[in-house]
Design an enzyme around this catalytic site. Structure first.
Site, PDB file in Angstrom:
ATOM      1  N   SER A   1      54.997 -12.209   4.520  1.00  0.00           N
ATOM      2  CA  SER A   1      54.846 -11.091   5.727  1.00  0.00           C
ATOM      3  C   SER A   1      56.236 -11.497   6.574  1.00  0.00           C
ATOM      4  O   SER A   1      57.295 -11.860   5.978  1.00  0.00           O
ATOM      5  CB  SER A   1      53.613 -11.008   6.441  1.00  0.00           C
ATOM      6  OG  SER A   1      53.575 -10.054   7.323  1.00  0.00           O
TER       7      SER A   1
ATOM      8  N   HIS B   1      54.817  -8.054   2.642  1.00  0.00           N
ATOM      9  CA  HIS B   1      54.321  -6.807   3.621  1.00  0.00           C
ATOM     10  C   HIS B   1      55.903  -6.388   4.435  1.00  0.00           C
ATOM     11  O   HIS B   1      56.665  -7.201   4.901  1.00  0.00           O
ATOM     12  CB  HIS B   1      53.727  -7.410   5.207  1.00  0.00           C
ATOM     13  CG  HIS B   1      52.520  -7.807   4.690  1.00  0.00           C
ATOM     14  ND1 HIS B   1      51.719  -9.041   5.379  1.00  0.00           N
ATOM     15  CD2 HIS B   1      51.551  -7.659   3.388  1.00  0.00           C
ATOM     16  CE1 HIS B   1      50.507  -9.036   4.708  1.00  0.00           C
ATOM     17  NE2 HIS B   1      50.518  -8.510   3.602  1.00  0.00           N
TER      18      HIS B   1
ATOM     19  N   ASP C   1      46.311 -12.497   5.505  1.00  0.00           N
ATOM     20  CA  ASP C   1      46.229 -11.843   4.261  1.00  0.00           C
ATOM     21  C   ASP C   1      46.660 -12.910   3.079  1.00  0.00           C
ATOM     22  O   ASP C   1      47.365 -14.039   3.265  1.00  0.00           O
ATOM     23  CB  ASP C   1      47.235 -10.607   4.352  1.00  0.00           C
ATOM     24  CG  ASP C   1      47.233  -9.969   2.919  1.00  0.00           C
ATOM     25  OD1 ASP C   1      46.077 -10.009   2.463  1.00  0.00           O
ATOM     26  OD2 ASP C   1      48.209  -9.582   2.396  1.00  0.00           O
TER      27      ASP C   1
END
Length: 341
Positions: free
Chosen positions: A160, A187, A281
């Protein structure tokens, strides 16, 4: 602790005014300079030495492009890009390479009330990436290979904030002609996954594209999950896209979903990697893979722009090892060849 020092850059005076208002809401943040064009941005960075840059400027046609890269090159300043959905030029691949410090891309709100919704995310990001973490002087220490029951055939990566640069440092160690298929969930703002894949192609000289359903994750192939769909693999090594299952912890694609899908191909043939990013995540999916016999790796704190996802993976017991991206790449490259050497 001193406030995080921020330089903002946007062509629009009204956008700069809104950013100043939003950032002023947090006592942990301070705007030290602003810019309306590329040249002003370069001068502001030189003059104020900010902790973070928030900018809309993206592509190589802007006069700040190479100059900003040189200005921040010796000690890259984290860059948060705030932009509208990219078109063929604003999402150009040169943006990734020229701003080596890019850690996040955020969508610029289209309606006034949405700016207030952006404020908490922006505050958290600025505070996370604006506090420098010492980076190791070198990444040349030998790293012993862990035992692995089968030759490594698949690498699954989740990242991310700060992930793009870490992905490149890891995959660069594979060289060309590597013998595993690589799936990446990064992400990223909608529309930037294609320029991200193009940049990886340029940096690595490898077969990198945004994933399409029904294609095989073959040796030497790198596929990036598209925004809006979960990326999965089936037991035959075929990639699937799922735009029906809801986002997991706010993310679609989700690293958790990707990692869990690799259980179908035989976990002892898989390595799962969690890189820099906020949140958790990938942690649950990584733990499932580890319990099933996969090799699991988390990025170390010193090399992470944001030590959120890796930290959660480590604290939960999901990660076998904690390494820099370069160390990960070297280890995985050896394991693809069947061991050390």
């Amino acid at each position: 602790m001193s406030p995080v020092r921020v330089v903002i850059a946007d062509r629009s005076q009204s956008v700069r005014a809104v950013l100043k208002r939003l950032i002023a809401q947090s006592p942990a943040l301070e705007i030290v300079g602003e810019a309306a064009d590329g040249g002003q941005l370069v001068e502001a960075v030189r003059c104020y030495g900010p902790d973070v840059i928030v900018t809309e400027f993206l592509h190589s046609g802007l006069d700040c492009d190479s100059s900003l890269g040189r200005t921040t090159g010796r000690c890259p300043t984290p860059v948060i890009v705030l932009t509208s959905r990219p078109d063929a030029t604003s999402g150009h691949v040169a943006y990734w390479g020229s701003s080596s410090g890019v850690v996040e891309v955020l969508q610029k709100p289209q309606v006034p009330e949405a700016w207030n919704d952006l404020a908490p995310t922006l505050h958290a990001l600025l505070q996370k990436v604006g506090v420098p973490t010492p980076v190791p002087a070198g990444e040349d220490l030998p790293v012993a290979d862990p035992p692995i029951r089968s030759k490594l055939e698949y690498v699954a990566i989740g990242g991310s904030t700060g992930g793009p640069g870490a992905v490149v440092r890891l995959l660069r160690e594979f060289g060309t002609g590597f013998s595993a298929g690589v799936a990446v969930v990064q992400h990223i703002a909608d529309g930037f996954e294609h320029s991200f894949a193009d940049w990886l192609t340029q940096e690595l000289g490898a077969d990198v594209r945004v994933a399409e359903p029904g294609e095989g994750l073959d040796p030497g192939v790198i596929r990036v999950g598209p925004v809006g769909s979960h990326l999965l693999i089936d037991r035959g090594g075929i990639l699937r896209l799922d735009d029906v299952t809801p986002p997991r912890r706010g993310h679609r694609p989700s690293a958790d979903v990707l990692f869990r899908s690799f259980l179908s191909v035989g976990a002892d043939r898989v390595a799962a990697v969690v890189l820099s990013g906020m949140g958790d995540d990938g942690v649950a999916g990584m733990r499932a893979l580890r319990d099933a016999g996969a090799l699991t790796l988390a990025q170390d704190e010193a090399s992470s722009a944001v030590y959120g996802m890796p930290k959660m993976a480590i604290q939960s017991g999901a990660a076998d090892m904690v390494l820099t991206p370069t160390e990960m790449g070297r280890m995985l490259s050896r394991l693809m060849r069947g061991g050390s050497g």
